[in-house]
Design a protein around this motif. Structure first.
Motif, PDB file in Angstrom:
ATOM      1  N   GLU A 117      -8.619   6.115  -1.641  1.00 59.64           N
ATOM      2  CA  GLU A 117      -8.258   5.563  -2.951  1.00 59.64           C
ATOM      3  C   GLU A 117      -9.467   4.999  -3.683  1.00 59.64           C
ATOM      4  OE1 GLU A 117      -3.691   4.024  -3.156  1.00 59.64           O
ATOM      5  OE2 GLU A 117      -5.160   2.637  -2.318  1.00 59.64           O
ATOM      6  N   VAL A 161       2.979   0.739  -3.936  1.00 65.47           N
ATOM      7  CA  VAL A 161       2.384   0.410  -5.240  1.00 65.47           C
ATOM      8  C   VAL A 161       1.104   1.214  -5.443  1.00 65.47           C
ATOM      9  CG1 VAL A 161       1.477  -1.436  -6.699  1.00 65.47           C
ATOM     10  CG2 VAL A 161       3.316  -1.925  -5.057  1.00 65.47           C
ATOM     11  N   PRO A 162       1.048   2.069  -6.461  1.00 65.04           N
ATOM     12  CA  PRO A 162      -0.174   2.848  -6.697  1.00 65.04           C
ATOM     13  C   PRO A 162      -1.283   1.985  -7.294  1.00 65.04           C
ATOM     14  CG  PRO A 162       1.428   3.283  -8.421  1.00 65.04           C
ATOM     15  CD  PRO A 162       2.119   2.408  -7.416  1.00 65.04           C
ATOM     16  N   VAL A 163      -2.514   2.467  -7.135  1.00 67.62           N
ATOM     17  CA  VAL A 163      -3.666   1.816  -7.759  1.00 67.62           C
ATOM     18  C   VAL A 163      -4.102   2.688  -8.919  1.00 67.62           C
ATOM     19  CG1 VAL A 163      -6.086   1.186  -7.470  1.00 67.62           C
ATOM     20  CG2 VAL A 163      -4.444   0.658  -5.672  1.00 67.62           C
ATOM     21  N   GLY A 164      -4.214   2.120 -10.103  1.00 65.90           N
ATOM     22  CA  GLY A 164      -4.635   2.891 -11.267  1.00 65.90           C
ATOM     23  C   GLY A 164      -4.579   2.031 -12.498  1.00 65.90           C
ATOM     24  N   ARG A 167      -4.685  -3.388  -6.354  1.00 63.57           N
ATOM     25  CA  ARG A 167      -3.575  -3.791  -5.498  1.00 63.57           C
ATOM     26  C   ARG A 167      -3.964  -5.134  -4.881  1.00 63.57           C
ATOM     27  NH1 ARG A 167      -3.600   0.168  -2.351  1.00 63.57           N
ATOM     28  NH2 ARG A 167      -2.146   1.580  -3.406  1.00 63.57           N
ATOM     29  N   GLY A 182       0.809  -1.212   0.000  1.00 67.07           N
ATOM     30  CA  GLY A 182       0.000   0.000   0.000  1.00 67.07           C
ATOM     31  C   GLY A 182       0.839   1.257   0.000  1.00 67.07           C
ATOM     32  N   ASP A 183       2.004   1.197   0.635  1.00 69.60           N
ATOM     33  CA  ASP A 183       2.898   2.358   0.674  1.00 69.60           C
ATOM     34  C   ASP A 183       3.703   2.519  -0.611  1.00 69.60           C
ATOM     35  OD1 ASP A 183       2.128   2.945   3.287  1.00 69.60           O
ATOM     36  OD2 ASP A 183       3.693   1.660   4.153  1.00 69.60           O
TER      37      ASP A 183
END
Length: 375
Positions: free
Chosen positions: A113, A74-77, A83, A71-72
């Motif tokens: 997020e 790896v971005p979500v997109g 994730r 979570g710190d």
């Protein structure tokens, strides 16, 4: 061009006599990409299923810690989409498969997020072992997710997620990705990058819950069987009450449990009474403290998550101690037995509570379902 077929003549019972002529015949088979059944029948047609997977347990505390680190970092997109960190069975060559037909992963969403919208033919669900504050948005219907909730989603439905809380949240995803991948039938499509303000509301009940979430009642305007359940969330309060009632009825000497001290419910599609998803069966099991379940073998594989309590699990010749959140896989035709060691100190129900999903609907549709319970 070199041939991938390799056939070895062997001096063994039920095999032809090894001669130069036989060797020459086998080279001809290899050249034409042919394989004789008499050299393969033991592997192709064994007397019972021999799963490529093996029993394995994943500890929830470790999964949660690693997901938090992701979570710190790896971005979500778009691109990664989710994730989600898949469970890889140690016997399947590093593929992200819990079993040859089932995919399971821990998904982690940070505060504020969004996981972008997409859809796929893979049937899916979410199961929440702890936390709340995330909404999954299916067909523009915001559905709240809380501890103990089971949220099925049939294939080819648009869906996104958003975290409206000030804390991260993790849950378990289950899909039939391996099955659809191996039969080469899967499709995937990107949706909108951003969900609307109207979909960011946080209702206590989704539209699907208001329409379908009434036991034994179906809306006349929506009658007709559907392939997947239109009810997008099965609430923990109902699951918990159903399991408790079964054990109470057993104590009153009424038949209500699958075996002594073992209550179980199956999540079903309210339009036809069948499984919630065409390829996935989902159940919840409660094993009273001190109870040992009878060893059980089934064709097809299952993944279990400990919702509450503690116990000892034996799959084949492997035994583990499990606690809240731990996951384990039961390969096809491997015997499973469970001993509940739960108490009021580690379980709200005082029992060992287990969420289970399996590929049973596939095996039943193909007339390959078999179950044996040892007395």
């Amino acid at each position: 061009m070199a041939t991938p077929v390799s056939i070895k003549a062997v001096d063994a019972p039920d095999q032809p006599t090894v001669t130069p002529e036989l060797e020459d015949l086998y080279r001809g088979f290899e050249k034409e990409l042919l394989v004789p059944l008499w050299t393969e029948i033991g592997d192709l047609m064994p007397p019972n299923p021999r799963s490529k997977a093996q029993p394995h347990r994943w500890e929830w505390a470790t999964l949660l810690e690693l997901a938090g680190r992701a979570g710190d970092l790896v971005p979500v997109g778009r691109g990664g989409e989710r994730r989600a960190i898949a469970l890889a069975n140690p016997a399947l060559g590093g593929k992200p498969y819990a079993s040859p037909t089932l995919w399971a992963a821990i998904q982690y969403l940070m505060p504020g997020e969004d996981a972008p919208e997409h859809r796929h033919t893979q049937n899916a669900f979410r199961f929440v072992v702890e936390g709340e504050g995330v909404w999954t948005v299916v067909g523009q219907d915001p559905v709240p997710m809380s501890r103990g909730d089971f949220l099925p989603q049939a294939g080819w439905n648009w869906h996104a997620h958003h975290n409206a809380a000030d804390q991260p949240m993790a849950w378990i995803d289950g899909l039939d990705i391996p099955f659809q991948y191996e039969v080469e039938g899967q499709f995937f499509e990107f949706g909108r990058d951003v969900i609307s303000d109207a979909e960011r509301i946080t209702p206590e009940r989704s539209r699907s819950q208001r329409l379908w979430g009434h036991p034994g009642i179906a809306p006349v305007s929506q009658l007709g069987s559907t392939q997947g359940s239109p009810l997008l969330c099965y609430r923990w309060e109902h699951t918990d009450r159903a399991l408790a009632d079964q054990l109470e009825l057993e104590a009153e000497r009424h038949g209500a449990t699958v075996e002594h001290g073992h209550a179980a419910i199956r999540f079903t599609n309210p339009t036809n009474g069948l499984d919630v998803l065409p390829t996935i069966r989902a159940e919840f099991h409660r094993v009273a403290a001190g109870v040992d379940t009878a060893p059980r073998r089934e064709t097809g594989s299952s993944v279990y998550q400990v919702f509450d309590g503690s116990g000892t699990i034996t799959v084949g010749d492997v035994t583990w101690s499990v606690t809240r959140g731990d996951l384990f896989v039961v390969p096809s035709w491997q015997p499973l037995s469970i001993r509940s060691e739960a108490s009021a100190s580690d379980s709200d129900s005082g029992a060992l509570d287990l969420f289970r999903f399996s590929d049973a609907p596939i095996f039943e549709k193909l007339n390959l379902a078999r179950t044996v319970v040892d007395a």
